[in-house]
Design a protein around this motif. Structure first.
Motif, PDB file in Angstrom:
ATOM      1  N   MET A  12       0.842  -1.208   0.000  1.00 11.66           N
ATOM      2  CA  MET A  12       0.000   0.000   0.000  1.00 11.66           C
ATOM      3  C   MET A  12       0.881   1.265   0.000  1.00 11.66           C
ATOM      4  N   LYS A  16       1.000   2.242  -6.940  1.00 12.04           N
ATOM      5  CA  LYS A  16       0.565   1.303  -7.995  1.00 12.04           C
ATOM      6  C   LYS A  16      -0.447   1.916  -8.961  1.00 12.04           C
ATOM      7  N   ASP A  35      -9.086  -2.691  -7.168  1.00 12.89           N
ATOM      8  CA  ASP A  35      -9.933  -2.250  -6.046  1.00 12.89           C
ATOM      9  C   ASP A  35     -11.165  -1.487  -6.541  1.00 12.89           C
ATOM     10  N   ARG A  59     -11.219 -10.994  -0.150  1.00  7.60           N
ATOM     11  CA  ARG A  59     -10.139 -11.739  -0.827  1.00  7.60           C
ATOM     12  C   ARG A  59     -10.706 -12.673  -1.902  1.00  7.60           C
ATOM     13  N   GLY A  83      -2.678  -4.063  -2.475  1.00  6.66           N
ATOM     14  CA  GLY A  83      -1.439  -4.538  -1.853  1.00  6.66           C
ATOM     15  C   GLY A  83      -1.470  -5.975  -1.356  1.00  6.66           C
ATOM     16  N   GLY A  84      -2.697  -6.498  -1.097  1.00  3.88           N
ATOM     17  CA  GLY A  84      -2.782  -7.854  -0.568  1.00  3.88           C
ATOM     18  C   GLY A  84      -3.158  -8.902  -1.620  1.00  3.88           C
ATOM     19  N   ARG A 122      -8.285   2.464   4.089  1.00  2.00           N
ATOM     20  CA  ARG A 122      -7.627   1.142   4.154  1.00  2.00           C
ATOM     21  C   ARG A 122      -7.862   0.479   5.514  1.00  2.00           C
ATOM     22  N   LEU A 124      -7.034  -2.292   6.813  1.00  2.41           N
ATOM     23  CA  LEU A 124      -5.940  -2.999   7.489  1.00  2.41           C
ATOM     24  C   LEU A 124      -4.998  -2.050   8.222  1.00  2.41           C
ATOM     25  N   ARG A 140       4.804  -9.318   5.056  1.00  7.98           N
ATOM     26  CA  ARG A 140       4.805  -9.462   3.590  1.00  7.98           C
ATOM     27  C   ARG A 140       6.195  -9.309   2.989  1.00  7.98           C
TER      28      ARG A 140
HETATM   29  C1  S3P Z   1      -4.907  -4.008   0.893  1.00  9.21           C
HETATM   30  C2  S3P Z   1      -4.574  -2.953   0.063  1.00  9.21           C
HETATM   31  C3  S3P Z   1      -5.565  -2.033  -0.491  1.00  9.21           C
HETATM   32  C4  S3P Z   1      -6.932  -2.721  -0.598  1.00  9.21           C
HETATM   33  C5  S3P Z   1      -7.335  -3.317   0.705  1.00  9.21           C
HETATM   34  C6  S3P Z   1      -6.319  -4.336   1.230  1.00  9.21           C
HETATM   35  C7  S3P Z   1      -3.828  -4.872   1.424  1.00  9.21           C
HETATM   36  O1  S3P Z   1      -5.155  -1.571  -1.783  1.00  9.21           O
HETATM   37  O2  S3P Z   1      -6.912  -3.707  -1.582  1.00  9.21           O
HETATM   38  O3  S3P Z   1      -7.485  -2.276   1.639  1.00  9.21           O
HETATM   39  O4  S3P Z   1      -4.119  -5.960   1.950  1.00  9.21           O
HETATM   40  O5  S3P Z   1      -2.636  -4.475   1.304  1.00  9.21           O
HETATM   41  P1  S3P Z   1      -3.951  -0.515  -2.004  1.00  9.21           P
HETATM   42  O6  S3P Z   1      -2.671  -1.286  -1.986  1.00  9.21           O
HETATM   43  O7  S3P Z   1      -4.239   0.056  -3.355  1.00  9.21           O
HETATM   44  O8  S3P Z   1      -4.038   0.488  -0.925  1.00  9.21           O
END
Ligand code: S3P
Length: 179
Positions: A12, A16, A35, A59, A83-84, A122, A124, A140
């Motif tokens: 994050m 990207k 997203d 997910r 990011g995930g 976000r 997380l 990670r």
């Molecule tokens: C996440 C990153 C977020 C989004 C969600 C989970 C992650 O996207 O998919 O909040 O697990 O790293 P960005 O990387 O665009 O912030």
């Protein structure tokens, strides 16, 4: 060609979506932000998806849409992921098989600085931002290493970073490495 898309991964706050949109602009290829695509499908924002349905539901949607966008589409796209999206091995395989995978990196300080500007979108990162970033960066640690190419986004102008990715990708295509 199997690896026909450019797929951007990274932690994050590493830029990207901004990089993806710029590569799309110079390459004239369509840009999709995973997203945003999920938000459109569900009709609510990511934070609300997590809150209402939980992370596993998110997910599952992420994996499903990733597959639909990169496996089932013949025409190349520029895809920025969340990011995930790399956390499931199956997703990594899908990305590696169907795209030139670009990992965006930034220093921990730059990541924190960028994320501080947008603390609520976000889920997380709820709570102590720096503590959450440090923990997730540690968890990670190796998750993005499968990329074909890595770019340090805090050391390059956006336009230069996008041009570099596009040039490397065209070179890869010309050499026929991924044909
Ligand atoms: C996440 C990153 C977020 C989004 C969600 C989970 C992650 O996207 O998919 O909040 O697990 O790293 P960005 O990387 O665009 O912030």
């Amino acid at each position: 060609m199997h690896k026909r898309h450019i797929i951007i991964i990274g932690f994050m706050g590493t830029g990207k979506s901004t990089l993806g949109a710029e590569i799309a602009r110079i390459s004239h290829l369509p840009f999709v932000d995973l997203d945003e695509d999920i938000e459109k499908k569900v009709g609510i924002c990511i934070a609300n998806i997590f809150e209402k349905y939980g992370e596993t539901y998110f997910r599952d949607l992420e994996s499903e849409r990733l597959e639909q966008l990169v496996v089932k589409q013949d025409k190349p796209i520029i895809l920025s992921t969340g990011g995930g999206a790399v956390l499931r091995e199956e997703n990594q395989r899908v990305m590696m098989n169907h795209g030139f995978v670009v990992n965006t990196k930034a220093t921990r300080e730059e990541i924190v600085r960028r994320l501080q500007n947008d603390p609520h979108s976000r889920p997380l990162l709820a709570g102590d931002l720096e503590e959450r970033v440090d923990r997730l960066l540690q968890e990670r640690n190796k998750a993005y290493d499968f990329a074909d190419f890595t770019i340090q986004t805090d050391q390059l102008e956006l336009g230069d970073a996008a041009k570099l990715v596009w040039t490397v990708w065209k070179d890869v295509i010309l050499k026929g490495d991924f044909l």
